[in-house]
Design a protein around this motif. Structure first.
Motif, PDB file in Angstrom:
ATOM      1  N   UNK A   5     -19.151   7.793 -38.751  1.00 52.34           N
ATOM      2  CA  UNK A   5     -18.707   9.001 -39.366  1.00 52.34           C
ATOM      3  C   UNK A   5     -17.944   9.732 -38.594  1.00 52.34           C
ATOM      4  N   UNK A   6     -18.203  10.008 -37.312  1.00 53.65           N
ATOM      5  CA  UNK A   6     -17.216  10.750 -36.280  1.00 53.65           C
ATOM      6  C   UNK A   6     -15.775   9.945 -36.276  1.00 53.65           C
ATOM      7  N   UNK A   7     -15.894   8.730 -36.173  1.00 55.89           N
ATOM      8  CA  UNK A   7     -14.727   7.817 -35.927  1.00 55.89           C
ATOM      9  C   UNK A   7     -13.622   8.128 -37.217  1.00 55.89           C
ATOM     10  N   UNK A   8     -14.400   7.898 -38.410  1.00 58.28           N
ATOM     11  CA  UNK A   8     -13.636   8.063 -39.917  1.00 58.28           C
ATOM     12  C   UNK A   8     -13.267   9.375 -39.853  1.00 58.28           C
ATOM     13  N   UNK A   9     -13.900  10.482 -39.369  1.00 60.09           N
ATOM     14  CA  UNK A   9     -13.086  11.920 -39.419  1.00 60.09           C
ATOM     15  C   UNK A   9     -12.122  12.032 -38.489  1.00 60.09           C
ATOM     16  N   UNK A  19     -10.328   0.491 -38.534  1.00 65.22           N
ATOM     17  CA  UNK A  19     -10.268  -1.057 -38.393  1.00 65.22           C
ATOM     18  C   UNK A  19      -9.809  -1.549 -37.114  1.00 65.22           C
ATOM     19  N   UNK A  20      -8.622  -0.815 -36.785  1.00 70.67           N
ATOM     20  CA  UNK A  20      -7.689  -0.966 -35.686  1.00 70.67           C
ATOM     21  C   UNK A  20      -8.579  -0.609 -34.188  1.00 70.67           C
ATOM     22  N   UNK A  21      -8.975   0.489 -34.457  1.00 66.86           N
ATOM     23  CA  UNK A  21     -10.224   0.908 -33.277  1.00 66.86           C
ATOM     24  C   UNK A  21     -10.986   0.071 -32.970  1.00 66.86           C
ATOM     25  N   UNK A  22     -11.816  -0.495 -34.157  1.00 69.15           N
ATOM     26  CA  UNK A  22     -12.871  -1.361 -34.014  1.00 69.15           C
ATOM     27  C   UNK A  22     -12.242  -2.670 -33.350  1.00 69.15           C
ATOM     28  N   UNK A  23     -11.377  -3.049 -33.805  1.00 71.45           N
ATOM     29  CA  UNK A  23     -10.553  -4.220 -33.127  1.00 71.45           C
ATOM     30  C   UNK A  23     -10.172  -4.162 -31.711  1.00 71.45           C
ATOM     31  N   UNK A  24      -9.444  -3.045 -31.292  1.00 67.22           N
ATOM     32  CA  UNK A  24      -9.356  -2.832 -29.904  1.00 67.22           C
ATOM     33  C   UNK A  24     -10.699  -2.688 -29.068  1.00 67.22           C
ATOM     34  N   UNK A  25     -11.522  -1.893 -29.702  1.00 65.19           N
ATOM     35  CA  UNK A  25     -12.775  -1.924 -29.068  1.00 65.19           C
ATOM     36  C   UNK A  25     -13.639  -3.105 -28.730  1.00 65.19           C
ATOM     37  N   UNK A  26     -13.630  -3.932 -29.494  1.00 67.11           N
ATOM     38  CA  UNK A  26     -14.281  -5.281 -29.498  1.00 67.11           C
ATOM     39  C   UNK A  26     -13.583  -6.169 -28.584  1.00 67.11           C
ATOM     40  N   UNK A  27     -12.175  -6.182 -28.604  1.00 64.23           N
ATOM     41  CA  UNK A  27     -11.421  -6.820 -27.345  1.00 64.23           C
ATOM     42  C   UNK A  27     -11.521  -6.344 -26.189  1.00 64.23           C
ATOM     43  N   UNK A  28     -11.342  -5.080 -26.155  1.00 64.34           N
ATOM     44  CA  UNK A  28     -11.511  -4.188 -24.640  1.00 64.34           C
ATOM     45  C   UNK A  28     -12.859  -4.089 -23.941  1.00 64.34           C
ATOM     46  N   UNK A  29     -14.017  -4.191 -24.690  1.00 61.75           N
ATOM     47  CA  UNK A  29     -15.325  -3.791 -24.208  1.00 61.75           C
ATOM     48  C   UNK A  29     -15.854  -4.974 -23.345  1.00 61.75           C
ATOM     49  N   UNK A  30     -15.476  -6.019 -23.616  1.00 62.50           N
ATOM     50  CA  UNK A  30     -15.826  -7.239 -22.668  1.00 62.50           C
ATOM     51  C   UNK A  30     -15.210  -7.318 -21.454  1.00 62.50           C
ATOM     52  N   UNK A  31     -13.953  -6.830 -21.437  1.00 73.31           N
ATOM     53  CA  UNK A  31     -13.059  -6.940 -20.219  1.00 73.31           C
ATOM     54  C   UNK A  31     -13.614  -5.607 -19.332  1.00 73.31           C
ATOM     55  N   UNK A  32     -13.884  -4.626 -19.987  1.00 74.79           N
ATOM     56  CA  UNK A  32     -14.408  -3.312 -19.371  1.00 74.79           C
ATOM     57  C   UNK A  32     -15.781  -3.762 -18.491  1.00 74.79           C
ATOM     58  N   UNK A  33     -16.556  -4.358 -19.384  1.00 70.56           N
ATOM     59  CA  UNK A  33     -17.964  -4.718 -18.876  1.00 70.56           C
ATOM     60  C   UNK A  33     -17.732  -5.540 -17.704  1.00 70.56           C
ATOM     61  N   UNK A 105     -23.067  -5.843 -37.007  1.00 74.19           N
ATOM     62  CA  UNK A 105     -21.946  -6.195 -38.119  1.00 74.19           C
ATOM     63  C   UNK A 105     -20.598  -5.633 -38.378  1.00 74.19           C
ATOM     64  N   UNK A 106     -20.712  -4.563 -37.745  1.00 73.68           N
ATOM     65  CA  UNK A 106     -19.341  -3.762 -38.019  1.00 73.68           C
ATOM     66  C   UNK A 106     -18.344  -4.291 -37.129  1.00 73.68           C
ATOM     67  N   UNK A 107     -18.678  -5.164 -36.194  1.00 74.92           N
ATOM     68  CA  UNK A 107     -17.617  -5.990 -35.362  1.00 74.92           C
ATOM     69  C   UNK A 107     -17.015  -7.321 -35.980  1.00 74.92           C
ATOM     70  N   UNK A 108     -18.086  -7.737 -36.778  1.00 76.61           N
ATOM     71  CA  UNK A 108     -17.719  -9.110 -37.491  1.00 76.61           C
ATOM     72  C   UNK A 108     -16.197  -9.026 -38.271  1.00 76.61           C
ATOM     73  N   UNK A 109     -15.415  -9.808 -37.769  1.00 78.30           N
ATOM     74  CA  UNK A 109     -14.267  -9.722 -38.561  1.00 78.30           C
ATOM     75  C   UNK A 109     -13.317  -9.001 -37.568  1.00 78.30           C
ATOM     76  N   UNK A 110     -13.552  -8.421 -36.487  1.00 76.26           N
ATOM     77  CA  UNK A 110     -12.934  -7.680 -35.820  1.00 76.26           C
ATOM     78  C   UNK A 110     -11.921  -8.392 -34.905  1.00 76.26           C
TER      79      UNK A 110
END
Length: 110
Positions: A5-9, A19-33, A105-110
């Motif tokens: 909800x917040x992200x969409x707003x 979708x772009x944010x989610x893709x970046x998040x999914x690719x960056x989080x493993x590196x940050x971890x 599931x929100x990250x499936x396909x990201x």
């Protein structure tokens, strides 16, 4: 676990931007971890603070409040130079929580 909800707003309800944010998040989080774990192993508290802050900020957009709060705790402890066994445990817990988050599931396909 994730509420978009917040992200969409913030993205003006533009699904492509979300979708772009989610893709970046999914690719960056493993590196940050991985970087957070490496900083912990090196006891580089300054780097830990910086990384935890980034994780906190990004997870807040997804309303992953438990993860954001834990990252905030790690950030604060690292910022004031407190190294402890508890910080080890918190960091390991955060890394595990991020890994689980990326299974959403929100990250499936990201």
């Amino acid at each position: 676990m994730i509420d978009l909800t917040l992200l969409r707003e913030l993205m003006g309800h533009d699904q492509e931007r979300v979708d772009t944010f989610l893709q970046i998040f999914a690719s960056e989080m493993p590196r940050l971890s991985a970087s957070l774990s490496a900083a912990l192993a090196a006891r580089d508290l300054e780097q830990m603070s910086t990384i935890a802050h980034a994780i906190k900020s990004q997870t807040k957009y997804l309303r992953a409040e438990a993860i954001a709060a834990l990252a905030g705790d790690i950030e604060q402890q690292a910022e004031i130079g407190i190294y402890s066994v508890a910080l080890d445990a918190q960091t390991e817990r955060l890394v595990a929580m991020l890994s689980a988050l990326l299974e959403d599931p929100v990250f499936r396909g990201s």
